[in-house]
Design an enzyme around this catalytic site. Structure first.
Site, PDB file in Angstrom:
ATOM      1  N   TYR A 111      33.014  50.159   1.882  1.00  0.00           N
ATOM      2  CA  TYR A 111      33.242  49.135   2.666  1.00  0.00           C
ATOM      3  C   TYR A 111      31.859  49.106   3.891  1.00  0.00           C
ATOM      4  O   TYR A 111      31.380  50.242   4.333  1.00  0.00           O
ATOM      5  CB  TYR A 111      34.399  49.370   3.695  1.00  0.00           C
ATOM      6  CG  TYR A 111      34.565  48.258   4.726  1.00  0.00           C
ATOM      7  CD1 TYR A 111      35.047  46.983   4.425  1.00  0.00           C
ATOM      8  CD2 TYR A 111      34.084  48.602   6.131  1.00  0.00           C
ATOM      9  CE1 TYR A 111      35.287  46.244   5.298  1.00  0.00           C
ATOM     10  CE2 TYR A 111      34.400  47.532   7.031  1.00  0.00           C
ATOM     11  CZ  TYR A 111      35.023  46.441   6.714  1.00  0.00           C
ATOM     12  OH  TYR A 111      35.008  45.590   7.794  1.00  0.00           O
ATOM     13  N   TRP A 113      29.234  46.535   6.499  1.00  0.00           N
ATOM     14  CA  TRP A 113      28.528  45.246   6.744  1.00  0.00           C
ATOM     15  C   TRP A 113      27.298  44.926   5.827  1.00  0.00           C
ATOM     16  O   TRP A 113      26.608  43.921   5.751  1.00  0.00           O
ATOM     17  CB  TRP A 113      28.280  45.056   8.035  1.00  0.00           C
ATOM     18  CG  TRP A 113      29.363  44.266   8.843  1.00  0.00           C
ATOM     19  CD1 TRP A 113      30.576  44.450   8.733  1.00  0.00           C
ATOM     20  CD2 TRP A 113      29.134  43.095   9.782  1.00  0.00           C
ATOM     21  NE1 TRP A 113      31.503  43.764   9.493  1.00  0.00           N
ATOM     22  CE2 TRP A 113      30.486  42.855  10.150  1.00  0.00           C
ATOM     23  CE3 TRP A 113      28.065  42.337  10.127  1.00  0.00           C
ATOM     24  CZ2 TRP A 113      30.742  41.787  10.813  1.00  0.00           C
ATOM     25  CZ3 TRP A 113      28.467  41.420  10.985  1.00  0.00           C
ATOM     26  CH2 TRP A 113      29.904  40.952  11.327  1.00  0.00           C
TER      27      TRP A 113
HETATM   28  N1  LIG Z   1      37.641  52.709  16.543  1.00  0.00           N
HETATM   29  C1  LIG Z   1      37.559  51.893  15.988  1.00  0.00           C
HETATM   30  N2  LIG Z   1      36.823  51.781  14.882  1.00  0.00           N
HETATM   31  C2  LIG Z   1      36.451  50.553  14.199  1.00  0.00           C
HETATM   32  C3  LIG Z   1      36.626  49.341  14.710  1.00  0.00           C
HETATM   33  C4  LIG Z   1      37.318  49.198  15.993  1.00  0.00           C
HETATM   34  O1  LIG Z   1      37.522  48.414  16.599  1.00  0.00           O
HETATM   35  N3  LIG Z   1      37.896  50.453  16.762  1.00  0.00           N
HETATM   36  N4  LIG Z   1      36.287  48.327  14.007  1.00  0.00           N
HETATM   37  C5  LIG Z   1      36.084  48.284  12.768  1.00  0.00           C
HETATM   38  C6  LIG Z   1      35.523  47.077  12.213  1.00  0.00           C
HETATM   39  S1  LIG Z   1      36.361  45.580  12.594  1.00  0.00           S
HETATM   40  C7  LIG Z   1      34.286  47.265  11.321  1.00  0.00           C
HETATM   41  S2  LIG Z   1      33.731  45.808  10.497  1.00  0.00           S
HETATM   42  C8  LIG Z   1      33.850  48.470  10.845  1.00  0.00           C
HETATM   43  C9  LIG Z   1      32.136  48.636  10.634  1.00  0.00           C
HETATM   44  O2  LIG Z   1      31.937  49.383   9.964  1.00  0.00           O
HETATM   45  P1  LIG Z   1      30.405  49.288   9.153  1.00  0.00           P
HETATM   46  O3  LIG Z   1      30.304  48.037   8.645  1.00  0.00           O
HETATM   47  O4  LIG Z   1      30.514  50.621   8.191  1.00  0.00           O
HETATM   48  O5  LIG Z   1      29.551  49.810  10.301  1.00  0.00           O
HETATM   49  P2  LIG Z   1      27.777  49.605  10.229  1.00  0.00           P
HETATM   50  O6  LIG Z   1      27.229  50.351  11.480  1.00  0.00           O
HETATM   51  O7  LIG Z   1      27.552  48.136  10.499  1.00  0.00           O
HETATM   52  O8  LIG Z   1      27.158  50.153   8.920  1.00  0.00           O
HETATM   53  C10 LIG Z   1      26.620  49.386   7.919  1.00  0.00           C
HETATM   54  C11 LIG Z   1      25.537  50.550   7.460  1.00  0.00           C
HETATM   55  O9  LIG Z   1      24.986  49.855   6.512  1.00  0.00           O
HETATM   56  C12 LIG Z   1      23.463  50.465   6.371  1.00  0.00           C
HETATM   57  N5  LIG Z   1      22.694  49.330   5.916  1.00  0.00           N
HETATM   58  C13 LIG Z   1      22.472  47.990   6.316  1.00  0.00           C
HETATM   59  N6  LIG Z   1      21.644  47.440   5.499  1.00  0.00           N
HETATM   60  C14 LIG Z   1      21.467  48.043   4.482  1.00  0.00           C
HETATM   61  C15 LIG Z   1      21.149  47.856   3.065  1.00  0.00           C
HETATM   62  O10 LIG Z   1      20.319  46.684   2.915  1.00  0.00           O
HETATM   63  N7  LIG Z   1      21.062  48.977   2.227  1.00  0.00           N
HETATM   64  C16 LIG Z   1      21.689  49.954   2.365  1.00  0.00           C
HETATM   65  N8  LIG Z   1      21.892  50.949   1.618  1.00  0.00           N
HETATM   66  N9  LIG Z   1      22.425  50.002   3.677  1.00  0.00           N
HETATM   67  C17 LIG Z   1      22.345  49.259   4.579  1.00  0.00           C
HETATM   68  C18 LIG Z   1      23.251  50.440   7.923  1.00  0.00           C
HETATM   69  O11 LIG Z   1      22.272  51.196   8.220  1.00  0.00           O
HETATM   70  C19 LIG Z   1      24.571  50.914   8.546  1.00  0.00           C
HETATM   71  O12 LIG Z   1      24.564  52.510   8.484  1.00  0.00           O
HETATM   72  O13 LIG Z   1      34.091  49.464  11.961  1.00  0.00           O
HETATM   73  C20 LIG Z   1      35.459  49.595  12.270  1.00  0.00           C
HETATM   74  N10 LIG Z   1      35.719  50.701  13.113  1.00  0.00           N
HETATM   75  N1  LIG Z   2      28.022  42.703  19.955  1.00  0.00           N
HETATM   76  C1  LIG Z   2      29.006  43.004  18.946  1.00  0.00           C
HETATM   77  N2  LIG Z   2      29.658  41.851  18.483  1.00  0.00           N
HETATM   78  C2  LIG Z   2      30.717  42.148  17.497  1.00  0.00           C
HETATM   79  C3  LIG Z   2      30.933  43.223  16.769  1.00  0.00           C
HETATM   80  C4  LIG Z   2      29.546  44.049  17.137  1.00  0.00           C
HETATM   81  O1  LIG Z   2      29.640  45.283  16.597  1.00  0.00           O
HETATM   82  N3  LIG Z   2      28.884  44.238  18.201  1.00  0.00           N
HETATM   83  N4  LIG Z   2      31.616  43.434  15.734  1.00  0.00           N
HETATM   84  C5  LIG Z   2      32.021  42.304  15.090  1.00  0.00           C
HETATM   85  C6  LIG Z   2      33.134  42.700  14.103  1.00  0.00           C
HETATM   86  S1  LIG Z   2      32.709  43.489  12.553  1.00  0.00           S
HETATM   87  C7  LIG Z   2      34.430  42.308  14.431  1.00  0.00           C
HETATM   88  S2  LIG Z   2      35.671  42.631  13.115  1.00  0.00           S
HETATM   89  C8  LIG Z   2      34.642  41.482  15.734  1.00  0.00           C
HETATM   90  C9  LIG Z   2      35.999  42.189  16.018  1.00  0.00           C
HETATM   91  O2  LIG Z   2      36.497  41.248  17.311  1.00  0.00           O
HETATM   92  P1  LIG Z   2      37.726  41.919  18.228  1.00  0.00           P
HETATM   93  O3  LIG Z   2      38.623  42.619  17.519  1.00  0.00           O
HETATM   94  O4  LIG Z   2      38.146  40.594  18.681  1.00  0.00           O
HETATM   95  O5  LIG Z   2      37.105  42.747  19.364  1.00  0.00           O
HETATM   96  P2  LIG Z   2      37.177  43.976  20.038  1.00  0.00           P
HETATM   97  O6  LIG Z   2      35.887  44.033  21.111  1.00  0.00           O
HETATM   98  O7  LIG Z   2      37.659  44.915  19.420  1.00  0.00           O
HETATM   99  O8  LIG Z   2      38.352  43.430  21.065  1.00  0.00           O
HETATM  100  C10 LIG Z   2      38.433  42.243  21.931  1.00  0.00           C
HETATM  101  C11 LIG Z   2      39.096  42.619  23.304  1.00  0.00           C
HETATM  102  O9  LIG Z   2      40.460  42.887  22.846  1.00  0.00           O
HETATM  103  C12 LIG Z   2      41.013  43.666  24.090  1.00  0.00           C
HETATM  104  N5  LIG Z   2      42.124  44.452  23.365  1.00  0.00           N
HETATM  105  C13 LIG Z   2      42.238  45.379  22.874  1.00  0.00           C
HETATM  106  N6  LIG Z   2      43.831  45.793  22.385  1.00  0.00           N
HETATM  107  C14 LIG Z   2      44.393  44.800  22.812  1.00  0.00           C
HETATM  108  C15 LIG Z   2      45.879  44.684  23.191  1.00  0.00           C
HETATM  109  O10 LIG Z   2      46.455  45.220  22.478  1.00  0.00           O
HETATM  110  N7  LIG Z   2      46.151  43.445  23.622  1.00  0.00           N
HETATM  111  C16 LIG Z   2      45.191  42.674  24.456  1.00  0.00           C
HETATM  112  N8  LIG Z   2      46.002  41.504  24.796  1.00  0.00           N
HETATM  113  N9  LIG Z   2      44.044  42.594  24.358  1.00  0.00           N
HETATM  114  C17 LIG Z   2      43.448  43.753  23.807  1.00  0.00           C
HETATM  115  C18 LIG Z   2      40.059  44.666  24.545  1.00  0.00           C
HETATM  116  O11 LIG Z   2      40.183  44.819  25.763  1.00  0.00           O
HETATM  117  C19 LIG Z   2      38.828  44.021  23.786  1.00  0.00           C
HETATM  118  O12 LIG Z   2      37.498  44.100  24.571  1.00  0.00           O
HETATM  119  O13 LIG Z   2      33.613  41.695  16.616  1.00  0.00           O
HETATM  120  C20 LIG Z   2      32.391  41.167  16.234  1.00  0.00           C
HETATM  121  N10 LIG Z   2      31.536  41.136  17.075  1.00  0.00           N
HETATM  122 MO   LIG Z   3      34.614  43.992  11.621  1.00  0.00          MO
END
Ligand SMILES: Nc1nc2c(c(=O)[nH]1)N[C@H]1C(S)=C(S)[C@@H](COP(=O)(O)OP(=O)(O)OC[C@H]3O[C@@H](n4cnc5c(=O)[nH]c(N)nc54)[C@H](O)[C@@H]3O)O[C@H]1N2
Ligand SMILES: Nc1nc2c(c(=O)[nH]1)N[C@H]1C(S)=C(S)[C@@H](COP(=O)(O)OP(=O)(O)OC[C@H]3O[C@@H](n4cnc5c(=O)[nH]c(N)nc54)[C@H](O)[C@@H]3O)O[C@H]1N2
Ligand SMILES: [Mo]
Length: 748
Positions: A111, A113
């Site tokens: 998993y 991005w």
């Molecule tokens: N506590 C907490 N944890 C969370 C979340 C949260 O809300 N709270 N959010 C979750 C969510 S929504 C998401 S989507 C995940 C994201 O988790 P990830 O998608 O695993 O996070 P990234 O840091 O984007 O990791 C992508 C990696 O791919 C590498 N990469 C990029 N391009 C390439 C390529 O072309 N080739 C190769 N081999 N590598 C490449 C980058 O260097 C990077 O290390 O995290 C989750 N974790």
């Molecule tokens: N700049 C930037 N933007 C991103 C990403 C990034 O890494 N960087 N990651 C992207 C990815 S992979 C994803 S999946 C999306 C995720 O998008 P979201 O899941 O919507 O993003 P978060 O920042 O985790 O949460 C948004 C807000 O929800 C509020 N929140 C948390 N828990 C609760 C709750 O129980 N109740 C209520 N009412 N509010 C709550 C928090 O205060 C937080 O600031 O974001 C995307 N956007």
């Molecule tokens: Mo995500």
């Protein structure tokens, strides 16, 4: 001619940009000329592409060479190897494991991005390669909205589930009186969109909400989730308690007999069962405002006021994805659908409910339906996928059976893990536990560009190129642009394209032809464009040939003639256009869910205690609820070391936001270095007391690097050292990172 500056087109998940190259080196980037609101994150690329954090050459872990069984993973040194030798060793391991233990011993879910470019998409390429080699154990759903992805089809059917188009925000602006935003509409989340975008549209959308005088209510523990560019009231709420608030509002609306009974009768099933539960018939508890107030911390009169304000108004209800990334995260989403049903506006333009307006660029854009193709992955003969966030369980508990969305899954015994394009030591919960999990397999292979914590836990590390070192195509279905990503520089160090890495492994396994089908990656690029062109031509859109497109740098899609209205056909004629649910209707009660045997789940939206939160005994020991929102200045862990990301830190530490009250009680002042801890782990941050945080809550963004041992341990700022590794429930088994209690102390 070395001094001439060449300007090329490129893109990342944080947007399209122009790259300026001189003497074979990237010197700077500038925004894409058609992007009205480019993200400053683009400027991190030139610095990071040459960073000392790049993996420079193929490497093997010293302990693995000595046969340590994985014990030193995460703490070991690396030995450089030639490409040939490293590929030989990698291919030999894959071959050994599949022949000795079968392909179900290979975990290749991987998993993450990856890149915005779809042809060089590492995860896709890994899956293609492993399928050629006999298959692998994969992952289903995602971290973003995994619980909802698995579960929402039960309620509204697959075609109206998480991947379906949302009502556009311009339509909300034109039609709604009120937009209620659970989790708010934080601008920072709109910096990114998977696949990259040519147009950041947040500001335009917020302007149109403001211009149309839409009342926006932000319901969140954090006032900073209010939108930029449009006024919004802030109703603070305890994390994980939204379900209680929503249920109480439904009951009030029914008590006032203000529910849209015609809508309920015609389009939903099981609403009366929910009503009986709300009235206490099934558990003796009336879900009145006082009950909800106790759980949510929202004053009872504010709950009554909010419910009253929705009656007779045109309402759009939205929730960020974060709400369902919590224990029992299915429930707030189900409850919100039930509230929208009670208001009876589902299926009308810009009204009803929509998940994710506050979560990502594009959620609320017009439906451009921009088509894009990566390589086909082929068929996976193993046919076993685990819910994405159960990854550490898989590695730690072979033979164990879990429930997921009404079925059972038994974990196989994993011997080899391959990760390309993701960073589990960023994204997974309870990273100290993940370390134990990563010590179990016999071999871990990682393709990475940077020395992430995941690369530091691998046995074999293959250095991968970045987007700037290869030609590709990016874009996203909700963005108007197809984006050429032109190779700007030669690979840095010994890095190779993931495609070449997998080709090298495939050839050693006698699978080169199956993997390449006789094409190199440039041939695949042209193939991908031709597939895109075909799809466009079916829709009457003429696209130029590959060379013209690639030289132009982008193709702008025509504006859609009209935007899809979710549930429109169903609303017009529910008999002729039933939903893909057992009843054909919106299932406020789902017999299928009730029959799954989850003792806590009566088959309708229900308040379930999130176990680790402020509302029960668990908060005595660790009294602060930790939320881990997405980071403003990077994408997850990507670009974490860049100047742009560092500029948002203090003294190299991520900022922990907390209420003044909680800071004062602990003698913590702005800028103090603090230690955040619970029984699972600890990390460090720089404290920022704030009036925008509900007392009892602290927020630390994700994405800082993870270190446990060694010299950097004291600098580790990754909040996943603290989060709980448990599924949302047996329904969705999604990531539940937002249910986490901690305490905070000054670090002297
Ligand atoms: N506590 C907490 N944890 C969370 C979340 C949260 O809300 N709270 N959010 C979750 C969510 S929504 C998401 S989507 C995940 C994201 O988790 P990830 O998608 O695993 O996070 P990234 O840091 O984007 O990791 C992508 C990696 O791919 C590498 N990469 C990029 N391009 C390439 C390529 O072309 N080739 C190769 N081999 N590598 C490449 C980058 O260097 C990077 O290390 O995290 C989750 N974790
Ligand atoms: N700049 C930037 N933007 C991103 C990403 C990034 O890494 N960087 N990651 C992207 C990815 S992979 C994803 S999946 C999306 C995720 O998008 P979201 O899941 O919507 O993003 P978060 O920042 O985790 O949460 C948004 C807000 O929800 C509020 N929140 C948390 N828990 C609760 C709750 O129980 N109740 C209520 N009412 N509010 C709550 C928090 O205060 C937080 O600031 O974001 C995307 N956007
Ligand atoms: Mo995500």
């Amino acid at each position: 001619m070395n001094d001439e500056v060449k300007t090329l087109h490129s893109a990342a998940h944080w947007g399209a940009f122009r790259v300026h190259v001189q003497g074979g080196r990237v010197v700077s980037v500038s925004p894409f000329e058609h992007d009205p609101d480019p993200s400053p994150l683009i400027h991190a690329f030139p610095e990071m592409v040459y960073s000392s954090q790049r993996v420079a050459q193929p490497l093997v872990r010293r302990g693995w060479l000595a046969g340590d069984g994985g014990a030193a993973r995460g703490d070991d040194e690396y030995v450089p190897l030639s490409w040939d030798e490293a590929l030989d060793r990698g291919a030999a391991e894959i071959d050994r494991v599949r022949k000795t233990h079968g392909n179900q011993a290979i975990f290749g879910g991987s998993y993450g991005w990856s890149s915005a470019g779809r042809v060089h998409h590492a995860r896709t390429l890994l899956h293609r390669f492993l399928n050629c080699a006999g298959g692998f154990v994969g992952q289903v759903t995602n971290y973003s909205f995994g619980a909802a992805m698995a579960f929402i089809p039960r309620v509204v059917g697959e075609s109206e589930a998480m991947r379906a188009p949302l009502a556009t925000l311009p339509e909300v602006a034109q039609n709604a009186d009120v937009l209620v935003a659970f989790g708010g509409l934080p601008a920072k989340n709109w910096a990114v969109q998977s696949g990259g975008s040519g147009e950041h549209s947040y500001r335009a959308h917020m302007r149109s909400l403001a211009a149309n005088g839409v009342r926006v209510v932000t319901i969140s523990p954090f006032g900073g989730d209010r939108p930029d560019g449009v006024a919004s009231e802030w109703l603070p709420i305890r994390p994980n308690s939204d379900t209680a608030l929503i249920l109480a509002m439904i009951r009030l609306i029914c008590e006032w007999d203000a529910q849209d009974q015609d809508f309920i009768d015609r389009y939903t099933t099981g609403f009366e069962r929910l009503r009986a539960y709300l009235d206490g018939a099934t558990d003796g508890t009336v879900k009145n405002p006082e009950w909800a107030s106790e759980l949510t911390g929202v004053p009872a009169d504010a709950i009554v006021g909010l419910a009253r304000d929705l009656v007779g108004r045109k309402v759009m209800l939205t929730a960020t994805w974060s709400l369902q990334r919590a224990r029992h995260g299915e429930q707030p989403y189900w409850a919100l659908i039930a509230l929208a049903a009670a208001l009876g506006q589902i299926g009308r333009p810009g009204l009803g409910y929509a998940f994710g307006y506050g979560s990502m660029n594009g959620n609320g854009n017009r439906g451009y339906d921009t088509p894009l193709r990566g390589l086909p992955v082929g068929l996976n003969p193993v046919g076993l996928d685990i819910p994405v966030a159960r990854m550490a369980d898989l590695l730690l508990q072979p033979g164990e059976t879990i429930r997921f969305d009404g079925r059972s899954i038994t974990y196989p015994d994993i011997r080899l893990v391959y990760w390309a394009g993701g960073n589990p030591f960023h994204h997974h919960q309870d990273l100290n536990r993940l370390r134990q999990a990563f010590r179990r397999p016999e071999c871990i292979i990682v393709n990475e560009q940077y020395w992430t914590a995941t690369a530091r836990h691998a046995d074999i590390v293959f250095p991968a190129t970045t987007t700037l070192e290869r030609d590709d195509i990016g874009g996203s279905s909700r963005d108007p642009f197809l984006l050429a990503m032109q190779k700007a520089i030669e690979p840095v160090g010994e890095a190779r394209n993931d495609y070449e890495i997998f080709r090298g492994l495939a050839s050693r396994l006698g699978l080169e032809d199956a993997f390449t089908e006789g094409r190199d990656s440039d041939d695949w690029l042209r193939w991908a464009w031709d597939e895109t062109r075909k799809r466009l031509s079916v829709r009457g859109i003429a696209a130029p040939d590959f060379d013209t497109f690639f030289a132009n740098g982008f193709l702008r899609m025509p504006e859609p003639e009209r935007d899809p209205v979710p549930f429109e056909a169903f609303r017009r004629d529910p008999q002729a256009n039933p939903l893909q649910t057992p009843s054909g209707r919106i299932e406020i009660h789902s017999a299928a869910v009730a029959a799954m045997g989850d003792p806590d789940q009566p088959g309708h939206p229900v308040w379930l205690d999130p176990e680790e939160w402020l509302g029960n005994e668990s908060s005595r020991q660790h009294p602060l609820h930790l939320l881990t929102p997405q980071p403003e200045r990077r994408l997850h862990g990507q670009m974490e070391q860049s100047a742009h990301s560092r500029a948002g830190k203090r003294d190299g530490y991520e900022i922990l936001r907390m209420s003044r009250q909680d800071a004062d009680a602990r003698g913590i002042a702005s800028g103090d270095l603090v230690r955040i801890f619970n029984a699972r782990g600890a990390c460090m941050a720089s404290a920022e007391p704030s009036d925008e945080v509900l007392p009892g809550v602290v927020l630390l963004p994700t994405g800082a690097d993870f270190h446990v041992d060694g010299a950097d341990a004291g600098r580790s700022g990754n909040p996943n050292a603290l989060t709980r590794d448990i599924g949302t429930s047996n329904l969705g088994q999604g990531c539940a990172a937002q249910s986490c209690l901690v305490d905070v102390e000054r670090a002297v």
